[in-house]
Design a protein around this motif. Structure first.
Motif, mmCIF file in Angstrom:
data_model
loop_
_atom_site.group_PDB
_atom_site.id
_atom_site.type_symbol
_atom_site.label_atom_id
_atom_site.label_comp_id
_atom_site.label_asym_id
_atom_site.label_seq_id
_atom_site.Cartn_x
_atom_site.Cartn_y
_atom_site.Cartn_z
ATOM 1 N N LEU A 138 -59.864 -156.041 -51.557
ATOM 2 C CA LEU A 138 -59.973 -155.059 -52.455
ATOM 3 C C LEU A 138 -58.921 -155.694 -53.457
ATOM 4 O O LEU A 138 -58.111 -156.409 -53.134
ATOM 5 C CB LEU A 138 -59.624 -153.702 -52.229
ATOM 6 N N PHE A 139 -59.066 -155.129 -54.885
ATOM 7 C CA PHE A 139 -58.127 -155.816 -55.743
ATOM 8 C C PHE A 139 -56.926 -154.927 -55.602
ATOM 9 O O PHE A 139 -56.719 -153.852 -55.524
ATOM 10 C CB PHE A 139 -58.655 -155.349 -57.037
ATOM 11 N N PRO A 140 -55.706 -155.685 -55.634
ATOM 12 C CA PRO A 140 -54.502 -155.221 -55.340
ATOM 13 C C PRO A 140 -53.814 -154.284 -56.530
ATOM 14 O O PRO A 140 -54.272 -154.610 -57.742
ATOM 15 C CB PRO A 140 -53.414 -156.350 -55.357
ATOM 16 N N LYS A 141 -53.287 -153.202 -56.415
ATOM 17 C CA LYS A 141 -53.139 -152.277 -57.445
ATOM 18 C C LYS A 141 -51.540 -152.503 -57.843
ATOM 19 O O LYS A 141 -50.909 -152.908 -56.865
ATOM 20 C CB LYS A 141 -52.958 -150.803 -57.067
ATOM 21 N N LYS A 142 -51.403 -152.571 -59.042
ATOM 22 C CA LYS A 142 -50.143 -152.904 -59.427
ATOM 23 C C LYS A 142 -49.403 -151.644 -59.735
ATOM 24 O O LYS A 142 -49.758 -150.725 -60.636
ATOM 25 C CB LYS A 142 -50.074 -153.316 -61.003
ATOM 26 N N ALA A 143 -48.332 -151.461 -59.098
ATOM 27 C CA ALA A 143 -47.551 -150.234 -59.076
ATOM 28 C C ALA A 143 -46.953 -149.939 -60.523
ATOM 29 O O ALA A 143 -46.191 -151.249 -60.737
ATOM 30 C CB ALA A 143 -46.488 -150.133 -57.783
ATOM 31 N N VAL A 144 -47.105 -148.930 -61.122
ATOM 32 C CA VAL A 144 -46.223 -149.095 -62.552
ATOM 33 C C VAL A 144 -44.825 -148.428 -62.354
ATOM 34 O O VAL A 144 -44.007 -148.460 -63.151
ATOM 35 C CB VAL A 144 -47.177 -148.238 -63.479
ATOM 36 N N ASN A 145 -44.623 -147.419 -61.598
ATOM 37 C CA ASN A 145 -43.594 -146.556 -61.539
ATOM 38 C C ASN A 145 -43.333 -145.963 -60.160
ATOM 39 O O ASN A 145 -44.338 -145.819 -59.365
ATOM 40 C CB ASN A 145 -43.862 -145.617 -62.681
ATOM 41 N N ALA B 159 -54.741 -157.226 -44.916
ATOM 42 C CA ALA B 159 -53.759 -156.821 -45.542
ATOM 43 C C ALA B 159 -53.804 -155.408 -45.938
ATOM 44 O O ALA B 159 -52.884 -154.610 -46.234
ATOM 45 C CB ALA B 159 -53.613 -157.889 -46.872
ATOM 46 N N VAL C 28 -50.949 -152.382 -45.512
ATOM 47 C CA VAL C 28 -50.454 -151.489 -46.494
ATOM 48 C C VAL C 28 -50.460 -150.092 -45.815
ATOM 49 O O VAL C 28 -49.371 -149.374 -45.767
ATOM 50 C CB VAL C 28 -51.160 -151.520 -47.708
#
Lengths: 215, 602
Positions: free
Chosen positions: B522-529, B449, B453
């Motif tokens: 890996l830890f998924p990053k949360k998109a902020v913007n 995964a 990305v």
């Protein structure tokens, strides 16, 4: 040494619908064909939003977001949208490529591409694909070379990250520029509205002997 | 009568001849053979290993021969696992270890294979109530690896409750349980005479040469077996049971060494010291001959069997054997289960592994026999002795792990082992290439995964590189769901990113490739913007008068709007980024390819 036996098991199960690796893979390939990748999504977009958005083009069978594991936070979200048929998927891709399509926000359009097999994290193993791995010891003639390769890969990753950061910066710049533009435009329209509403426009028209705007 | 041939240093020996066939009378049929230290007879159930398959196939040997080209062949009548004929099962309920015997006419009920594909014996018991079938005891049923009572007609693809008179020309009575039950256990024949015992020793030789090929034979085994040997000799001299002392020896050697004192004691109490000594002498000789001492366990245990079999009263042994063999076979099944699940033992490993399992079994026989005889002999060390085998039994059935570990260590195939000492064995350039096959319960790992990305984002094919590079190990239980595993892994800082993976690797493969203890996510990053989505609260009404009624959250913008112009700007930027990334990718790929070309192997 050749080890051949039970080739028939495959034959037998293909007659029915037993999920053999081959059948699995074929089914998966079909799924890939009717799936599209949607990129540049806002983080606010949810699966239901996507369903309604693409419901306009056909029947949405499944929506699957691709989590972002890279170090950058502001990379747009992407999702895989599975449609009912490959034709629908193709239609969407061509439509979205031709016209800017916006979901949950303007003016940045989303992008659509035909999905590829590598985009699915749950994809089955290709039949006949054999993967081998081993440890190299320092005396191996390839040790030095593979070490170099390791370093090179790391360098590449860094390069890539740098470029991505740069591109994100560009995006930010464009977004700011557009925001400015929009604000200017807004001001312009606002001013015109004000001028018209408070009678200044009419006064000026009279002053310059022009016909009234309302006529 | 007996001719020995060596195939890939795996010991092989033909047994009883049957007849001669073929057009030119150049095909020799056999009734039995000894392969890798295990005696196989006609109608035995065996595991057949196939490259790339996780679970070994199970079948019955119905013909054994050597053709004019000196190729050893077996004809195998197959058993089906329920999952293989899942489609035709319908509502039929199956038990977990049930098999279906192939029957009927059509492709696939039996076929010819290389004899070398045999991976080991399998304990299959027929539970059919058919009156032709010698009924198995409850214990036998319980201890069987697999049972069968139904057949699967490959012609009509149907399950049959009855067993036909003849299947592929073989009478049913051969396919059902044997009268003497011998085929149900993976144990050597009862009437094993001294000659066969000596065969056993030869078999050990075979194993030895096999094991010698493996580079990373554990030093651990070496030391422990040495200690063991000393102790055994000591005990023999003093004739005291010092099993308490044994407890202090290393845990891995413990069980085996436990067996030995008791065996020795038993022998001495029988008053056959001389024989015992000769046996020991043999052992010493063997040991001295050995260049790779870690084989000691295998070889010695076999020797033990030899001496005990020749000395212990045959009747007694028979009795014990019949009682115990099913259990033993079951244990070996337990042990066998593991490697097949792990799916990374190749046939070589499997073969030698089987050998080890066998030797463990034999040890158990000894111990049991000892327990029985001591009852009769009122030895003063009786309580301790009778207790010992039980301990051994428990130890063996409950924790087969250490042995397995040992076996693996010796085989050097298990990545853990090679991880531990990958560099110390530097003198040998003989490396093991590990074949990766899919594990049945593919846990979801997100390694791919991660690449998804990047790939999706860049829309450029990932570079192709077949090497997996260094990763760290994480100690964890694999039963825990992956989310939890990931959580703990994150807390412990053992998360690893695998770079440079071939994009055609799937998460299942990464998992299967032996790093099952290593987390690859890996830890998924949360998109902020998201840049580029502009909001003008006050303006909405003025700007998009025509959009007021539109409820949809999505739309295509029209070419005559400001929005459209801006969207075009975005498209332009996007195109530019794609170009840049593609360029970078190309360049990197070239660099990598150049480097790859300098690789000496492959």
């Amino acid at each position: 040494m050749a080890r051949k036996f039970r080739d028939w098991v495959e034959v037998l199960s293909n007659m029915g619908s037993t999920p053999t690796p081959e059948a699995d893979y074929a089914a998966f390939q079909k799924k890939v064909k009717r799936t599209i990748l949607i990129d540049n999504l806002s983080p606010q977009v949810t699966a239901s939003v996507l369903r309604t958005a693409f419901g306009q083009f056909g029947t949405v069978k499944n929506v699957q977001f691709i989590p972002n594991y890279t170090g950058l936070e502001n990379i747009p979200c992407c999702a895989l949208v599975e449609m009912e048929s490959p034709r629908q998927a193709e239609a969407i891709v061509s439509e979205i490529t031709q016209f800017p399509f916006m979901i949950s926000g303007t003016p940045r359009p989303v992008r659509a591409f035909a999905a590829e097999e590598e985009m699915f994290d749950d994809r089955p193993i290709k039949r006949g694909r054999r993967i081998q791995c081993r440890w190299l010891d320092p005396k191996d003639p390839d040790f030095e070379c593979t070490n170099k390769m390791k370093r090179l890969v790391r360098k590449h990753a860094a390069e890539e990250l740098f470029l991505l950061k740069h591109l994100l910066g560009e995006e930010e710049k464009l977004a700011k520029q557009q925001a400015e533009e929009l604000k200017a435009n807004y001001k312009k329209y606002d001013m015109i509205d004000n001028v018209i509403s408070d009678g200044t426009a009419q006064g000026l028209a009279r002053c310059y002997h022009m016909r009234n705007l309302d006529d | 009568m007996v001719e020995a041939t060596k195939v890939e240093s795996i010991e092989f020996k033909w047994g009883k001849k049957r007849g001669i066939g073929g057009k030119k009378k150049d095909v020799q049929f056999y009734e039995s053979f000894c392969y890798d230290g295990v005696e196989y007879t006609l109608y035995d159930s065996v595991y057949m290993y196939k490259e790339g398959e996780t679970e070994p196939y199970i079948g019955k040997l119905i013909k054994i021969w050597e053709n004019a080209e000196k190729e050893k062949k077996v004809k195998v009548l197959w058993f089906f696992r329920p999952c293989e004929i899942f489609n035709y099962l319908g509502d039929e309920k199956t038990t977990e270890n049930e098999l279906f015997l192939a029957s009927g006419d059509g492709v696939g009920n039996a076929n010819v294979n290389d004899l070398e594909a045999i991976a080991g014996k399998c304990n299959v018991v027929c539970s059919s109530k058919d009156n032709r079938n010698p009924q198995p005891t409850d214990k036998e049923l319980q201890e069987a690896d697999f049972v069968f009572c139904r057949t699967f007609d490959v012609g009509n693809c149907r399950i049959l409750d009855k067993i036909d008179e003849k299947i592929v020309g073989i009478e049913a009575k051969f396919l059902l349980n044997r009268v003497d039950n011998q085929n149900t256990s993976g144990v050597p024949k009862l009437d094993m005479n001294k000659k066969e015992v000596s065969e056993n020793v030869v078999a050990t030789d075979g194993t030895r040469s096999l094991a010698r090929k493996e580079p990373s034979l554990g030093e651990k085994a070496t030391s422990s077996s040495d200690v063991k040997f000393d102790e055994v000799t000591k005990i023999n001299d003093r004739q005291v049971d010092n099993s308490g002392e044994m407890a202090s020896s290393s845990s891995k050697a413990k069980r085996i060494s436990d067996v030995k004192p008791s065996l020795v004691n038993q022998e001495s109490s029988l008053g056959e010291n001389s024989a015992c000594n000769s046996g020991l002498g043999e052992r010493t000789k063997d040991d001295k001959k050995e260049t790779m001492p870690s084989d000691n366990i295998t070889s010695r245990s076999k020797d033990d069997v030899g001496s005990s079999e020749s000395k212990v009263d045959k009747v007694l042994f028979n009795q014990v054997l019949i009682e115990e063999k099913v259990k033993v076979a079951k244990d070996s099944g337990d042990l066998d289960d593991r490697p097949s699940k792990k799916a990374k033992l190749d046939d070589l490993t499997k073969a030698s592994y089987d050998n080890k399992v066998k030797s463990v079994q034999k040890l158990r026989h000894d111990s049991k026999a000892v327990a029985q005889t001591t009852h009769a002999f009122e030895d003063k060390s009786k309580p301790k002795l009778t207790k010992d085998p039980h301990e051994i039994n428990n130890g063996l059935s409950k924790e087969p792990k250490p042995d397995e570990k040992l076996a693996r260590l010796a085989n050097g195939m298990f990545p853990e082992a090679s991880l531990r000492q990958p560099l110390k064995e530097g003198s040998k350039t003989n490396y093991q290439i590990q074949e990766v096959t899919r594990r049945p319960e593919a846990l979801k790992v997100l390694a791919s995964a991660c690449f998804v990305v990047l790939d999706a984002k860049l829309l450029v094919k990932m570079r192709f590189n077949t090497y997996i590079f260094v990763i760290d190990m994480l100690t964890g239980q694999k039963q825990v769901p992956w989310e939890e595993r990931m959580q703990t892994a994150l807390e412990q800082g053992t998360v690893v990113l695998l770079q440079n993976l071939d994009p055609s690797y799937t998460s299942a493969v990464v998992e299967a490739s032996g790093w099952q203890y290593c987390c690859c996510f890996l830890f998924p990053k949360k998109a902020v913007n998201l840049f580029g989505h502009l909001v003008i609260n006050k303006l909405r009404i003025h700007m998009q008068r025509e959009m007021k009624e539109a409820v949809s959250t999505s739309h295509c913008s029209q070419p005559n709007t400001l929005e459209y112009d801006m969207a075009m700007e975005w498209c332009l930027l996007q195109e530019r980024s794609d170009q840049a990334l593609r360029k970078l990718r190309q360049q990197q790929e070239q660099e990598l390819r150049k480097l790859r070309a300098t690789l000496k192997s492959k």
